[in-house]
Design an enzyme around this catalytic site. Structure first.
Site, short mmCIF file in Angstrom:
data_model
loop_
_atom_site.label_atom_id
_atom_site.label_comp_id
_atom_site.label_asym_id
_atom_site.label_seq_id
_atom_site.Cartn_x
_atom_site.Cartn_y
_atom_site.Cartn_z
N GLU A 111 12.91 3.25 0.98
CA GLU A 111 12.08 3.75 2.12
C GLU A 111 12.94 3.76 3.22
O GLU A 111 12.59 3.69 4.44
CB GLU A 111 10.86 3.06 2.50
CG GLU A 111 10.16 2.82 1.13
CD GLU A 111 9.59 4.18 0.84
OE1 GLU A 111 9.39 5.18 1.89
OE2 GLU A 111 9.26 4.62 -0.33
N PHE B 2 0.84 -1.01 0.16
CA PHE B 2 -0.10 -0.04 -0.01
C PHE B 2 0.74 1.41 0.19
O PHE B 2 1.76 1.40 0.97
CB PHE B 2 -0.96 0.01 1.13
CG PHE B 2 -1.92 1.26 1.35
CD1 PHE B 2 -2.98 1.34 0.51
CD2 PHE B 2 -1.41 2.40 2.15
CE1 PHE B 2 -3.88 2.53 0.57
CE2 PHE B 2 -2.22 3.40 2.13
CZ PHE B 2 -3.31 3.50 1.49
N GLY B 3 0.71 1.89 -0.81
CA GLY B 3 1.37 3.24 -1.09
C GLY B 3 0.70 4.65 -0.62
O GLY B 3 -0.48 4.59 -1.26
N TYR B 4 1.05 5.60 -0.14
CA TYR B 4 0.14 6.81 0.23
C TYR B 4 0.93 7.98 0.02
O TYR B 4 0.48 9.08 0.22
CB TYR B 4 -0.15 6.53 1.76
CG TYR B 4 1.05 6.52 2.73
CD1 TYR B 4 1.47 5.27 3.01
CD2 TYR B 4 1.67 7.60 3.33
CE1 TYR B 4 2.72 5.24 3.79
CE2 TYR B 4 2.93 7.49 4.00
CZ TYR B 4 3.28 6.44 4.40
OH TYR B 4 4.32 6.05 5.20
N GLY B 5 2.27 7.98 -0.24
CA GLY B 5 3.05 9.01 -0.67
C GLY B 5 3.69 9.09 -1.98
O GLY B 5 2.93 9.06 -2.92
N SER B 6 4.85 8.91 -2.04
CA SER B 6 5.46 8.86 -3.41
C SER B 6 5.22 7.64 -4.10
O SER B 6 5.33 7.61 -5.25
CB SER B 6 7.18 9.23 -3.28
OG SER B 6 7.75 8.07 -2.53
C1 SIN Z 1 4.77 5.68 0.57
O1 SIN Z 1 4.63 6.41 -0.34
O2 SIN Z 1 3.81 4.81 0.87
C2 SIN Z 1 5.67 6.06 1.62
C3 SIN Z 1 5.96 7.41 1.84
C4 SIN Z 1 6.96 7.65 0.69
O3 SIN Z 1 7.74 7.27 0.04
O4 SIN Z 1 6.70 8.90 0.19
#
Ligand code: SIN
Length: 195
Positions: free
Chosen positions: A99, A24-28
């Site tokens: 990460e 699951f990704g929530y940022g980049s």
């Molecule tokens: C994510 O995107 O899920 C983790 C935070 C990031 O790498 O920006």
């Protein structure tokens, strides 16, 4: 300060033996999928809220002038929308490296738009990691983002691309959108932050 979490994450064995794992990704990870994936689906997880509270010394800032990137803060009743990727376990070597500045792999349930769920992995930088910056006013966060840049580019680009990706997903996030408003008011366009 940076903290390399690669060795800790390599010890996570929750999904050992699985042919594929949901991430699951929530940022980049929403707007920059620099890894092969089998399938990608919008998804959400419960009990977490997205916040620009994590320092970035390796991607969007430096050791002396860290940027700010998102992590998840626990919040009862909250829902965090993002993008889920089905990947082979081999991809976690690259993901752990990407990460590595404080993020730990955690197992989570994720929910898809068709009502189905899956268990998978989310990278979260918890409040006790060395790179954690924590809350600040939205103006102060926007100012820090406007001035920071690192090997992956201007910090402002990260914020603007995340806001755009959330708009494209149709999942507004008031914290992200308010920071975007403040950043634009400061005159930053995401491409010209000072070195
Ligand atoms: C994510 O995107 O899920 C983790 C935070 C990031 O790498 O920006």
């Amino acid at each position: 300060m940076s903290l390399n979490t690669i060795a800790i994450n390599q010890q996570m064995n929750r999904f050992d033996g699985h042919a594929s794992v949901w991430l699951f990704g929530y940022g980049s990870l929403i707007f920059k999928a620099d890894f092969p994936f089998i399938e990608r689906r919008p998804a959400f997880i419960r009990g977490w809220t997205r916040r620009f509270w994590q320092g970035s010394h390796d991607h969007r800032g430096t050791e002396t002038a860290p940027g700010r990137v998102v992590t998840l803060a626990p919040l009862e009743g909250a829902v965090c929308h993002g993008m889920a990727y089905l990947v082979t376990p081999e991809e976690f070597a690259h993901l752990d490296h990407r990460e590595k500045n404080g993020y730990l792999r955690l197992a989570t349930d994720m929910h898809f738009e068709d009502g189905t769920t899956a268990e998978g992995i989310v990278y979260i930088a918890t409040h006790d990691n060395a790179a954690y910056l924590g809350p600040a006013s939205e103006l102060d966060i926007a100012r820090q983002i406007a001035s920071a840049r690192g090997p992956s580019g201007p910090n402002s680009e990260y914020l603007l691309r995340l806001a755009q990706a959330l708009r494209e997903l149709g999942k507004p996030d008031e914290h992200v959108f308010e920071l975007e408003r403040q950043l634009i008011a400061l005159g930053s366009n995401g491409m010209s932050a000072p070195a």
